[in-house]
Motif scaffolding. Structure first.
Motif, PDB file in Angstrom:
ATOM      1  N   PHE A  45       0.809  -1.215   0.000  1.00  0.00           N
ATOM      2  CA  PHE A  45       0.000   0.000   0.000  1.00  0.00           C
ATOM      3  C   PHE A  45       0.844   1.267   0.000  1.00  0.00           C
ATOM      4  CE2 PHE A  45       0.899  -1.079   4.363  1.00  0.00           C
ATOM      5  CZ  PHE A  45       1.181   0.144   4.959  1.00  0.00           C
ATOM      6  N   SER A  46       2.030   1.228   0.610  1.00  0.00           N
ATOM      7  CA  SER A  46       2.841   2.438   0.768  1.00  0.00           C
ATOM      8  C   SER A  46       3.898   2.607  -0.310  1.00  0.00           C
ATOM      9  CB  SER A  46       3.527   2.422   2.140  1.00  0.00           C
ATOM     10  OG  SER A  46       4.489   1.363   2.209  1.00  0.00           O
ATOM     11  N   HIS A  47       3.961   1.682  -1.266  1.00  0.00           N
ATOM     12  CA  HIS A  47       4.967   1.805  -2.320  1.00  0.00           C
ATOM     13  C   HIS A  47       4.545   2.923  -3.276  1.00  0.00           C
ATOM     14  CE1 HIS A  47       7.754   0.927  -5.543  1.00  0.00           C
ATOM     15  NE2 HIS A  47       8.346   0.030  -4.770  1.00  0.00           N
ATOM     16  N   PRO A  48       5.460   3.825  -3.629  1.00  0.00           N
ATOM     17  CA  PRO A  48       5.080   4.939  -4.503  1.00  0.00           C
ATOM     18  C   PRO A  48       4.508   4.505  -5.845  1.00  0.00           C
ATOM     19  CG  PRO A  48       7.471   4.767  -4.278  1.00  0.00           C
ATOM     20  CD  PRO A  48       6.871   3.899  -3.232  1.00  0.00           C
ATOM     21  N   GLY A  49       4.923   3.352  -6.351  1.00  0.00           N
ATOM     22  CA  GLY A  49       4.394   2.888  -7.627  1.00  0.00           C
ATOM     23  C   GLY A  49       2.938   2.482  -7.560  1.00  0.00           C
ATOM     24  N   PHE A  50       2.459   2.063  -6.387  1.00  0.00           N
ATOM     25  CA  PHE A  50       1.040   1.773  -6.199  1.00  0.00           C
ATOM     26  C   PHE A  50       0.250   3.057  -5.997  1.00  0.00           C
ATOM     27  CE2 PHE A  50      -2.421   1.032  -3.048  1.00  0.00           C
ATOM     28  CZ  PHE A  50      -3.271   0.276  -3.848  1.00  0.00           C
ATOM     29  N   VAL A  51       0.836   4.015  -5.290  1.00  0.00           N
ATOM     30  CA  VAL A  51       0.122   5.234  -4.924  1.00  0.00           C
ATOM     31  C   VAL A  51       0.061   6.236  -6.076  1.00  0.00           C
ATOM     32  CG1 VAL A  51       0.091   7.172  -3.307  1.00  0.00           C
ATOM     33  CG2 VAL A  51       0.776   4.894  -2.513  1.00  0.00           C
ATOM     34  N   GLN A  52       1.111   6.311  -6.906  1.00  0.00           N
ATOM     35  CA  GLN A  52       1.191   7.340  -7.935  1.00  0.00           C
ATOM     36  C   GLN A  52       0.000   7.359  -8.903  1.00  0.00           C
ATOM     37  OE1 GLN A  52       3.161   9.891  -8.047  1.00  0.00           O
ATOM     38  NE2 GLN A  52       2.300  10.659  -9.968  1.00  0.00           N
ATOM     39  N   PRO A  53      -0.507   6.204  -9.363  1.00  0.00           N
ATOM     40  CA  PRO A  53      -1.684   6.267 -10.239  1.00  0.00           C
ATOM     41  C   PRO A  53      -2.881   6.962  -9.590  1.00  0.00           C
ATOM     42  CG  PRO A  53      -0.660   4.112 -10.398  1.00  0.00           C
ATOM     43  CD  PRO A  53       0.026   4.824  -9.262  1.00  0.00           C
TER      44      PRO A  53
ATOM     45  N   ARG B  82      13.498  -8.206  -2.133  1.00  0.00           N
ATOM     46  CA  ARG B  82      13.684  -9.472  -1.420  1.00  0.00           C
ATOM     47  C   ARG B  82      14.822 -10.278  -2.028  1.00  0.00           C
ATOM     48  NH1 ARG B  82       9.441 -11.196   1.662  1.00  0.00           N
ATOM     49  NH2 ARG B  82      10.861 -12.873   2.292  1.00  0.00           N
ATOM     50  N   ALA B  83      14.946 -10.256  -3.332  1.00  0.00           N
ATOM     51  CA  ALA B  83      16.050 -10.987  -3.966  1.00  0.00           C
ATOM     52  C   ALA B  83      17.396 -10.404  -3.551  1.00  0.00           C
ATOM     53  CB  ALA B  83      15.898 -10.946  -5.483  1.00  0.00           C
ATOM     54  N   ASP B  84      17.438  -9.078  -3.402  1.00  0.00           N
ATOM     55  CA  ASP B  84      18.692  -8.413  -3.038  1.00  0.00           C
ATOM     56  C   ASP B  84      18.908  -8.363  -1.530  1.00  0.00           C
ATOM     57  OD1 ASP B  84      19.012  -7.967  -5.732  1.00  0.00           O
ATOM     58  OD2 ASP B  84      18.490  -5.831  -5.656  1.00  0.00           O
ATOM     59  N   GLY B  85      17.862  -8.613  -0.745  1.00  0.00           N
ATOM     60  CA  GLY B  85      17.984  -8.456   0.701  1.00  0.00           C
ATOM     61  C   GLY B  85      18.149  -6.996   1.092  1.00  0.00           C
ATOM     62  N   ARG B  86      17.364  -6.129   0.498  1.00  0.00           N
ATOM     63  CA  ARG B  86      17.510  -4.685   0.690  1.00  0.00           C
ATOM     64  C   ARG B  86      17.177  -4.277   2.122  1.00  0.00           C
ATOM     65  NH1 ARG B  86      13.910  -1.594  -3.355  1.00  0.00           N
ATOM     66  NH2 ARG B  86      15.178  -2.854  -4.790  1.00  0.00           N
ATOM     67  N   ALA B  87      17.982  -3.369   2.668  1.00  0.00           N
ATOM     68  CA  ALA B  87      17.730  -2.851   4.012  1.00  0.00           C
ATOM     69  C   ALA B  87      16.399  -2.118   4.051  1.00  0.00           C
ATOM     70  CB  ALA B  87      18.857  -1.900   4.415  1.00  0.00           C
ATOM     71  N   VAL B  88      15.741  -2.166   5.203  1.00  0.00           N
ATOM     72  CA  VAL B  88      14.422  -1.544   5.340  1.00  0.00           C
ATOM     73  C   VAL B  88      14.488  -0.054   5.038  1.00  0.00           C
ATOM     74  CG1 VAL B  88      12.520  -1.099   6.926  1.00  0.00           C
ATOM     75  CG2 VAL B  88      13.732  -3.280   7.017  1.00  0.00           C
ATOM     76  N   THR B  89      15.547   0.609   5.493  1.00  0.00           N
ATOM     77  CA  THR B  89      15.672   2.052   5.290  1.00  0.00           C
ATOM     78  C   THR B  89      15.855   2.422   3.826  1.00  0.00           C
ATOM     79  OG1 THR B  89      18.042   1.861   5.759  1.00  0.00           O
ATOM     80  CG2 THR B  89      16.600   2.462   7.596  1.00  0.00           C
ATOM     81  N   ALA B  90      16.196   1.469   2.984  1.00  0.00           N
ATOM     82  CA  ALA B  90      16.412   1.741   1.562  1.00  0.00           C
ATOM     83  C   ALA B  90      15.198   1.360   0.711  1.00  0.00           C
ATOM     84  CB  ALA B  90      17.652   0.995   1.061  1.00  0.00           C
ATOM     85  N   ARG B  91      14.124   0.922   1.337  1.00  0.00           N
ATOM     86  CA  ARG B  91      12.948   0.476   0.585  1.00  0.00           C
ATOM     87  C   ARG B  91      12.023   1.651   0.257  1.00  0.00           C
ATOM     88  NH1 ARG B  91      11.186  -5.360   3.226  1.00  0.00           N
ATOM     89  NH2 ARG B  91      13.266  -6.295   3.195  1.00  0.00           N
ATOM     90  N   ALA B  92      11.388   1.547  -0.895  1.00  0.00           N
ATOM     91  CA  ALA B  92      10.491   2.607  -1.347  1.00  0.00           C
ATOM     92  C   ALA B  92       9.254   2.674  -0.460  1.00  0.00           C
ATOM     93  CB  ALA B  92      10.086   2.353  -2.796  1.00  0.00           C
ATOM     94  N   ASN B  93       8.936   3.882   0.019  1.00  0.00           N
ATOM     95  CA  ASN B  93       7.810   4.054   0.941  1.00  0.00           C
ATOM     96  C   ASN B  93       7.443   5.526   0.976  1.00  0.00           C
ATOM     97  OD1 ASN B  93       6.208   2.750   3.308  1.00  0.00           O
ATOM     98  ND2 ASN B  93       6.991   4.654   4.173  1.00  0.00           N
ATOM     99  N   VAL B  94       6.154   5.844   0.841  1.00  0.00           N
ATOM    100  CA  VAL B  94       5.761   7.257   0.825  1.00  0.00           C
ATOM    101  C   VAL B  94       4.774   7.628   1.912  1.00  0.00           C
ATOM    102  CG1 VAL B  94       6.229   7.600  -1.628  1.00  0.00           C
ATOM    103  CG2 VAL B  94       3.961   6.812  -0.905  1.00  0.00           C
ATOM    104  N   THR B  95       4.302   6.687   2.711  1.00  0.00           N
ATOM    105  CA  THR B  95       3.311   7.010   3.729  1.00  0.00           C
ATOM    106  C   THR B  95       3.943   7.008   5.120  1.00  0.00           C
ATOM    107  OG1 THR B  95       2.599   4.737   4.189  1.00  0.00           O
ATOM    108  CG2 THR B  95       1.568   5.860   2.318  1.00  0.00           C
ATOM    109  N   ALA B  96       3.196   7.532   6.080  1.00  0.00           N
ATOM    110  CA  ALA B  96       3.682   7.576   7.460  1.00  0.00           C
ATOM    111  C   ALA B  96       3.773   6.188   8.068  1.00  0.00           C
ATOM    112  CB  ALA B  96       2.760   8.457   8.302  1.00  0.00           C
ATOM    113  N   ILE B  97       3.094   5.211   7.477  1.00  0.00           N
ATOM    114  CA  ILE B  97       3.142   3.821   7.921  1.00  0.00           C
ATOM    115  C   ILE B  97       3.904   3.015   6.881  1.00  0.00           C
ATOM    116  CG2 ILE B  97       1.786   1.772   8.516  1.00  0.00           C
ATOM    117  CD1 ILE B  97      -0.545   3.628   9.133  1.00  0.00           C
ATOM    118  N   GLY B  98       4.893   2.224   7.332  1.00  0.00           N
ATOM    119  CA  GLY B  98       5.611   1.373   6.388  1.00  0.00           C
ATOM    120  C   GLY B  98       7.099   1.675   6.400  1.00  0.00           C
ATOM    121  N   PRO B  99       7.872   0.879   5.652  1.00  0.00           N
ATOM    122  CA  PRO B  99       7.472  -0.297   4.862  1.00  0.00           C
ATOM    123  C   PRO B  99       6.932  -1.412   5.761  1.00  0.00           C
ATOM    124  CG  PRO B  99       9.710   0.413   4.285  1.00  0.00           C
ATOM    125  CD  PRO B  99       9.334   1.120   5.544  1.00  0.00           C
TER     126      PRO B  99
END
Length: 406
Positions: free
Chosen positions: A193-201, A363-380
């Motif tokens: 829900f908080s990923h910018p690619g879902f929210v932008q549309p 998930r494939a890269d094991g990305r750190a939480v702080t580096a994940r795409a997120n635009v809302t006050a809740i998340g990732p």
């Protein structure tokens, strides 16, 4: 199962409920990869996946499919066919065909192309919870193809029993029915829900909708934006999100939707008033569900001349959007003399498809939480669902995968 095979082999019943998985507290996360099976909230260890599992709700593709499909959806609730036929009329008005399967075929194909363009050599398998192609048939096919580790994408962005945990239960059912419990491991992408690619549309849609309302002569202060999502029982909503929202009215389900709406309005239409409303309620009238209903909200807007409906709870323009919003809500607005328009769902919008690719890559890269795409006050949000997260109110824990039991 290929589309041709599915067309030639019609099966009316979804897989039976799983019985073989442990559900006691502290059990290893069922069917997960090694990086996720001990239940960390976020997995930051790289994982090599063999394939993507796109999971949809499913829908009938002909008049003869409608009642069997609805029996699958309501299995275990004892609803007689006479009552199911009331809902069936919505499908029958469209020739007995739900648009959701074609929409998921289109999303599957777009996702395949986007993964390839991103350099990710991952086949995409698509399976439904409630109609062909059934998940167990798809998992059996994947096993025959040599797939052992899958990353699953449910076509739902938020946390609740029906939009998250029930998918995980149905994956467990399908693994057992296909006899692949010890063969295939399935992880799940986080609720997106908080990923910018879902929210932008939705941001783009609100901007365009406000412009259309103003072009029709409605001042900004006379416009109301109604963010709508599927209503769920209030008791289920309270259990969504697990301990992160323990005891909070509406739970994570409501909080996540509000967080998305707040971001969209700040980006697209600051100063225009809005509210979160619900639609598509079903079940006993005596059971409290999240309110207000979208139609009641429209009727109450005596000081507004225009309504913009934003279906932020939905990924595609499936039947509940076409019937409940484009038909029923529009008729309600017309009776009230209110101008109305609706924003499109993400569908196969390029930013949404790219977001799904990004969720797989993180998930494939094991990305750190702080580096994940997120635009809302809740998340990732969590990679591995927490204990008790999105449980069914009043029900005993059922086997589920990709989360800490029970």
């Amino acid at each position: 199962m290929t589309d041709a095979h599915a067309a030639a082999f019609r099966r009316e019943t979804k897989p039976p409920q799983a019985r073989g998985l442990h559900v006691e507290p502290g059990a290893v996360v069922a069917a997960a990869t090694a990086a996720a099976q001990h239940g960390p909230p976020h997995v930051t260890e790289p994982v090599t996946y063999d394939a993507v599992l796109l999971s949809g709700f499913g829908g009938p593709e002909g008049q003869d499919d409608v009642l069997p499909f609805l029996r699958n959806v309501t299995r275990g609730r004892g609803i007689p066919d006479e009552r199911l036929e009331e809902v069936a009329q919505h499908y029958r008005a469209f020739g007995g065909v739900s648009p959701i399967n074609d929409q998921n075929r289109e999303l599957r194909d777009a996702l395949r192309a986007a993964l390839a363009a991103a350099g990710l050599d991952l086949p995409v398998y698509w399976g439904n919870r409630n109609w062909e192609p059934y998940l167990d048939d798809v998992l059996a096919e994947a096993a025959r193809d040599g797939v052992r580790r899958m990353i699953a994408i449910p076509t739902s962005a938020y946390s609740s029993y029906s939009s998250c945990r029930q998918y995980r239960e149905d994956w467990a059912d399908a693994l057992e029915a296909a006899e692949q419990q010890d063969v295939i491991q399935i992880d799940k992408v986080r609720q997106f829900f908080s990923h910018p690619g879902f929210v932008q549309p939705f941001v783009e849609g609100v901007r365009d909708g406000i412009a259309a309302a103003e072009g029709a002569g409605h001042r900004p202060e006379a416009i109301e934006v109604l963010f709508t999502t599927h209503s769920i029982p209030s008791a289920d909503a309270m259990l969504s999100g697990g301990d992160a929202f323990d005891g909070v009215s509406g739970g994570a389900y409501e909080a996540q939707h509000r967080a998305v709406a707040e971001y969209v309005m700040a980006a697209a239409a600051p100063g225009v008033t809005w509210q979160l409303v619900y639609q598509s309620r079903s079940g006993s009238p005596s059971t409290p569900w999240l309110e207000p209903d979208v139609n009641d909200a429209i009727i109450s807007l005596s000081d507004r001349t225009a309504v913009l409906i934003v279906p932020i709870g939905f990924v595609s323009d499936h039947l509940e959007v076409l019937w409940d919003l484009d038909r029923e809500a529009r008729e309600t607005a017309e009776r009230a003399g209110t101008w109305i328009t609706r924003v499109a769902t993400p569908g196969v919008h390029p930013t949404f498809v790219d977001a799904l690719v990004d969720l797989v890559r993180e998930r494939a890269d094991g990305r750190a939480v702080t580096a994940r795409a997120n635009v809302t006050a809740i998340g990732p949000w969590y990679d591995v669902c927490r204990p008790g997260c999105c449980a069914k109110a009043g029900g005993d824990p059922r086997p589920a995968i990709a989360g800490v039991m029970p």
